[in-house]
Scaffold this motif. Structure first.
Motif, PDB file in Angstrom:
ATOM      1  N   SER A 128       1.847  -2.216  -4.782  1.00  0.00           N
ATOM      2  CA  SER A 128       0.620  -1.451  -4.831  1.00  0.00           C
ATOM      3  C   SER A 128      -0.336  -2.037  -5.965  1.00  0.00           C
ATOM      4  CB  SER A 128       0.804   0.065  -5.443  1.00  0.00           C
ATOM      5  OG  SER A 128       1.414   0.812  -4.248  1.00  0.00           O
ATOM      6  N   ARG A 129      -1.369  -1.743  -6.070  1.00  0.00           N
ATOM      7  CA  ARG A 129      -2.512  -2.394  -7.027  1.00  0.00           C
ATOM      8  C   ARG A 129      -2.003  -1.740  -8.393  1.00  0.00           C
ATOM      9  NH1 ARG A 129      -8.019  -0.878  -4.605  1.00  0.00           N
ATOM     10  NH2 ARG A 129      -6.480   0.744  -3.966  1.00  0.00           N
TER      11      ARG A 129
ATOM     12  N   ASP B 137     -12.246   3.757  -1.603  1.00  0.00           N
ATOM     13  CA  ASP B 137     -12.006   2.621  -2.516  1.00  0.00           C
ATOM     14  C   ASP B 137     -13.266   1.782  -2.397  1.00  0.00           C
ATOM     15  OD1 ASP B 137      -9.209   2.617  -3.446  1.00  0.00           O
ATOM     16  OD2 ASP B 137      -8.713   1.905  -1.571  1.00  0.00           O
TER      17      ASP B 137
ATOM     18  N   GLY C 206      -4.783  -1.356   3.058  1.00  0.00           N
ATOM     19  CA  GLY C 206      -6.040  -1.261   3.813  1.00  0.00           C
ATOM     20  C   GLY C 206      -6.964  -0.808   3.179  1.00  0.00           C
ATOM     21  N   ILE C 207      -8.168  -1.425   3.136  1.00  0.00           N
ATOM     22  CA  ILE C 207      -9.390  -0.907   2.538  1.00  0.00           C
ATOM     23  C   ILE C 207     -10.477  -0.760   3.572  1.00  0.00           C
ATOM     24  CG2 ILE C 207      -9.738  -3.208   1.751  1.00  0.00           C
ATOM     25  CD1 ILE C 207     -11.214  -2.356  -0.619  1.00  0.00           C
TER      26      ILE C 207
ATOM     27  N   SER D  69      -6.648   9.990   2.447  1.00  0.00           N
ATOM     28  CA  SER D  69      -7.957   9.810   1.650  1.00  0.00           C
ATOM     29  C   SER D  69      -8.640   8.569   2.185  1.00  0.00           C
ATOM     30  CB  SER D  69      -7.615   9.504   0.059  1.00  0.00           C
ATOM     31  OG  SER D  69      -6.889   8.137   0.292  1.00  0.00           O
TER      32      SER D  69
ATOM     33  N   VAL E 145      -0.172  -2.569  10.273  1.00  0.00           N
ATOM     34  CA  VAL E 145      -0.956  -1.074  10.564  1.00  0.00           C
ATOM     35  C   VAL E 145      -2.533  -1.575  10.754  1.00  0.00           C
ATOM     36  CG1 VAL E 145      -1.755   1.099   9.673  1.00  0.00           C
ATOM     37  CG2 VAL E 145       0.746   0.015   9.246  1.00  0.00           C
TER      38      VAL E 145
ATOM     39  N   LEU F 145     -10.123   8.839   5.081  1.00  0.00           N
ATOM     40  CA  LEU F 145     -11.287   9.358   5.950  1.00  0.00           C
ATOM     41  C   LEU F 145     -12.417   9.447   5.609  1.00  0.00           C
ATOM     42  CD1 LEU F 145      -8.906  12.063   7.821  1.00  0.00           C
ATOM     43  CD2 LEU F 145      -9.395   9.811   8.713  1.00  0.00           C
TER      44      LEU F 145
ATOM     45  N   TYR G 125     -14.330  -3.647   8.303  1.00  0.00           N
ATOM     46  CA  TYR G 125     -13.157  -3.181   8.760  1.00  0.00           C
ATOM     47  C   TYR G 125     -12.766  -3.354  10.037  1.00  0.00           C
ATOM     48  CZ  TYR G 125      -9.662   0.734   8.982  1.00  0.00           C
ATOM     49  OH  TYR G 125      -8.528   1.338   8.976  1.00  0.00           O
TER      50      TYR G 125
ATOM     51  N   ASP H  36      -2.798  -7.114  -6.411  1.00  0.00           N
ATOM     52  CA  ASP H  36      -3.840  -6.688  -5.947  1.00  0.00           C
ATOM     53  C   ASP H  36      -3.982  -7.810  -4.612  1.00  0.00           C
ATOM     54  OD1 ASP H  36      -6.416  -6.455  -4.976  1.00  0.00           O
ATOM     55  OD2 ASP H  36      -7.350  -6.577  -6.780  1.00  0.00           O
TER      56      ASP H  36
ATOM     57  N   GLY I 197       0.581  -1.197   0.061  1.00  0.00           N
ATOM     58  CA  GLY I 197       0.139  -0.008   0.066  1.00  0.00           C
ATOM     59  C   GLY I 197       0.859   1.386   0.025  1.00  0.00           C
TER      60      GLY I 197
ATOM     61  N   GLY J 235      -5.370   6.456  14.759  1.00  0.00           N
ATOM     62  CA  GLY J 235      -6.722   7.035  15.068  1.00  0.00           C
ATOM     63  C   GLY J 235      -7.099   7.915  13.648  1.00  0.00           C
ATOM     64  N   GLU J 236      -7.319   9.184  13.735  1.00  0.00           N
ATOM     65  CA  GLU J 236      -7.667   9.947  12.721  1.00  0.00           C
ATOM     66  C   GLU J 236      -6.627  10.547  11.919  1.00  0.00           C
ATOM     67  OE1 GLU J 236     -10.735   9.001  12.392  1.00  0.00           O
ATOM     68  OE2 GLU J 236     -10.968   8.197  14.270  1.00  0.00           O
TER      69      GLU J 236
ATOM     70  N   ARG K 153       0.047   5.915  -1.771  1.00  0.00           N
ATOM     71  CA  ARG K 153      -0.520   7.257  -0.978  1.00  0.00           C
ATOM     72  C   ARG K 153      -0.313   7.138   0.522  1.00  0.00           C
ATOM     73  NH1 ARG K 153      -5.980   5.102  -3.378  1.00  0.00           N
ATOM     74  NH2 ARG K 153      -6.781   4.556  -1.353  1.00  0.00           N
ATOM     75  N   GLY K 154      -0.730   8.201   1.105  1.00  0.00           N
ATOM     76  CA  GLY K 154      -1.360   8.237   2.611  1.00  0.00           C
ATOM     77  C   GLY K 154       0.026   7.926   3.434  1.00  0.00           C
TER      78      GLY K 154
HETATM   79  N1  LIG Z   1      -5.977   7.444   7.852  1.00  0.00           N
HETATM   80  C1  LIG Z   1      -6.275   6.688   9.025  1.00  0.00           C
HETATM   81  O1  LIG Z   1      -6.922   7.683   9.707  1.00  0.00           O
HETATM   82  C2  LIG Z   1      -5.983   5.497   9.316  1.00  0.00           C
HETATM   83  C3  LIG Z   1      -6.592   5.048  10.709  1.00  0.00           C
HETATM   84  C4  LIG Z   1      -6.669   3.617  11.093  1.00  0.00           C
HETATM   85  C5  LIG Z   1      -5.697   3.065  10.320  1.00  0.00           C
HETATM   86  N2  LIG Z   1      -5.532   3.287   8.999  1.00  0.00           N
HETATM   87  C6  LIG Z   1      -4.735   2.253   8.240  1.00  0.00           C
HETATM   88  O2  LIG Z   1      -3.678   2.761   7.629  1.00  0.00           O
HETATM   89  C7  LIG Z   1      -3.103   2.029   6.436  1.00  0.00           C
HETATM   90  C8  LIG Z   1      -3.007   3.041   5.433  1.00  0.00           C
HETATM   91  O3  LIG Z   1      -3.887   3.689   5.023  1.00  0.00           O
HETATM   92  P1  LIG Z   1      -4.215   5.425   4.641  1.00  0.00           P
HETATM   93  O4  LIG Z   1      -4.757   6.088   5.636  1.00  0.00           O
HETATM   94  O5  LIG Z   1      -2.838   5.783   4.223  1.00  0.00           O
HETATM   95  O6  LIG Z   1      -5.240   5.109   3.360  1.00  0.00           O
HETATM   96  P2  LIG Z   1      -4.974   5.114   2.140  1.00  0.00           P
HETATM   97  O7  LIG Z   1      -6.503   5.045   1.259  1.00  0.00           O
HETATM   98  O8  LIG Z   1      -4.388   6.478   1.384  1.00  0.00           O
HETATM   99  O9  LIG Z   1      -3.783   3.994   1.494  1.00  0.00           O
HETATM  100  C9  LIG Z   1      -4.350   2.896   1.660  1.00  0.00           C
HETATM  101  C10 LIG Z   1      -3.170   1.858   0.731  1.00  0.00           C
HETATM  102  O10 LIG Z   1      -3.647   0.777   0.693  1.00  0.00           O
HETATM  103  C11 LIG Z   1      -3.357   0.311  -0.646  1.00  0.00           C
HETATM  104  N3  LIG Z   1      -4.432  -0.867  -1.072  1.00  0.00           N
HETATM  105  C12 LIG Z   1      -5.931  -0.857  -0.986  1.00  0.00           C
HETATM  106  N4  LIG Z   1      -6.412  -1.882  -1.327  1.00  0.00           N
HETATM  107  C13 LIG Z   1      -5.461  -2.711  -1.809  1.00  0.00           C
HETATM  108  C14 LIG Z   1      -5.323  -3.987  -2.750  1.00  0.00           C
HETATM  109  N5  LIG Z   1      -6.359  -4.641  -2.779  1.00  0.00           N
HETATM  110  N6  LIG Z   1      -4.022  -4.205  -2.992  1.00  0.00           N
HETATM  111  C15 LIG Z   1      -2.905  -3.664  -2.719  1.00  0.00           C
HETATM  112  N7  LIG Z   1      -2.948  -2.428  -2.039  1.00  0.00           N
HETATM  113  C16 LIG Z   1      -4.074  -1.840  -1.666  1.00  0.00           C
HETATM  114  C17 LIG Z   1      -3.916   1.532  -1.629  1.00  0.00           C
HETATM  115  O11 LIG Z   1      -3.393   1.369  -3.015  1.00  0.00           O
HETATM  116  C18 LIG Z   1      -3.313   2.646  -0.614  1.00  0.00           C
HETATM  117  O12 LIG Z   1      -2.017   2.594  -1.261  1.00  0.00           O
HETATM  118  C19 LIG Z   1      -4.418   1.039   6.336  1.00  0.00           C
HETATM  119  O13 LIG Z   1      -4.283  -0.189   6.841  1.00  0.00           O
HETATM  120  C20 LIG Z   1      -5.333   1.826   6.961  1.00  0.00           C
HETATM  121  O14 LIG Z   1      -6.533   0.730   7.553  1.00  0.00           O
HETATM  122  C21 LIG Z   1      -5.753   4.713   8.625  1.00  0.00           C
END
Ligand SMILES: NC(=O)c1ccc[n+]([C@@H]2O[C@H](COP(=O)([O-])OP(=O)(O)OC[C@H]3O[C@@H](n4cnc5c(N)ncnc54)[C@H](O)[C@@H]3O)[C@@H](O)[C@H]2O)c1
Length: 244
Positions: free
Chosen positions: A34-35, A93, A86-87, A191, A139, A193, A155, A55, A10, A186-187, A13-14
């Protein structure tokens, strides 16, 4: 130590993107999953070279992914596996894919990406992690340990499962010199959110702001470094003191 290698899922991004940038600055060699193919305007040329497209919702792709990772580890040693992909059905997504909470396909997709692929990757790459005295960072999420207004059941269940998986891996892999820890954001300003997060932050986060992906990346780096050599099986919460 020779240049350490990290595999991160993943990365596009993020939190994943911020983690890749930090590890690159710290001199790590990167392998990223990444996908999507990495775009031409990608900011980090090393990361473009090291990208592997897969994927993670399709478990049939895991064997090929592991084989590709092995080919790219000339010394057979992997110092860090960061399971970050994560999704969320309620995130962008999920909306794009048109999935709903009651849909069996949604449960399968969410559990495969957030949990099952993580378990398979960790086990498949255990020898490579062992060769490096490596570290796994999963994560998870605040939603894995309490009811969260926006996360959704699939989730939340996947992240609770990932926390349990982390403890189990720490117990099983520890004697082989491989640590496993989790980081539960947390928060964080990415993207994933949902609409309404600003109100949640105002009501429930004592620090009154979102976290940044860079703050999360810093803790991931700490958990992959020797500075955390005696931390194993932990879940570190990074949420500004959020109480719901
Ligand atoms: N942002 C938050 O507030 C938050 C809070 C708690 C947990 N998280 C966790 O943090 C991690 C990163 O999330 P983020 O906030 O950067 O979100 P994000 O949506 O920006 O990033 C998620 C990443 O996972 C990848 N991904 C999703 N489905 C996939 C698949 N089928 N195969 C390969 N890659 C895939 C996406 O391409 C992306 O790079 C995730 O596990 C998410 O659950 C985020």
């Amino acid at each position: 130590m020779a240049q350490p290698t990290m595999l991160l899922t993943g990365a596009s991004r993020g939190i994943g993107h911020a983690t890749v940038k930090l590890f690159q600055e710290k001199g790590w060699r990167l392998l990223t999953v990444s996908r999507q193919p990495v775009s031409e305007d990608c900011l980090w040329p090393m990361a473009r070279e090291s990208h592997i497209q897969a994927d993670l919702s399709d478990l049939d792709q895991i064997d090929r992914l592991v084989a590709t990772v092995r080919e790219r580890l000339p010394d057979g040693a992997l110092h860090a596996l960061v399971n970050n992909a994560g999704i969320s059905p309620k995130g962008p997504d999920g909306a794009r894919l048109g999935v709903t909470e009651s849909d069996a396909e949604t449960w399968t997709r969410v559990l495969n990406v957030n949990l099952v692929s993580t378990a398979l990757l960790a086990r498949a790459l255990l020898s490579e992690l062992e060769a490096a005295g490596g570290s796994i960072v999963n994560v998870t999420s605040i939603a894995g340990s309490r009811v969260h207004p926006f996360a959704g059941v699939a989730y939340a269940a996947s992240k609770a499962g990932l926390a349990a998986l982390t403890r189990e891996l720490a117990h099983e892999f520890g004697p082989r010199g491989v640590r496993a820890n989790a980081i539960a954001p947390g928060e964080i300003a990415t993207s994933i959110l949902s609409p309404g997060t600003d109100d949640l932050v105002e009501a429930a986060v004592p620090l009154k702001r979102l976290g940044t992906p860079e703050e999360v990346a810093d803790i991931i780096h700490f958990l992959c470094s020797e500075r955390s050599a005696y931390i194993n099986g932990a879940e570190i919460h990074i949420n500004g003191g959020q109480h719901v």
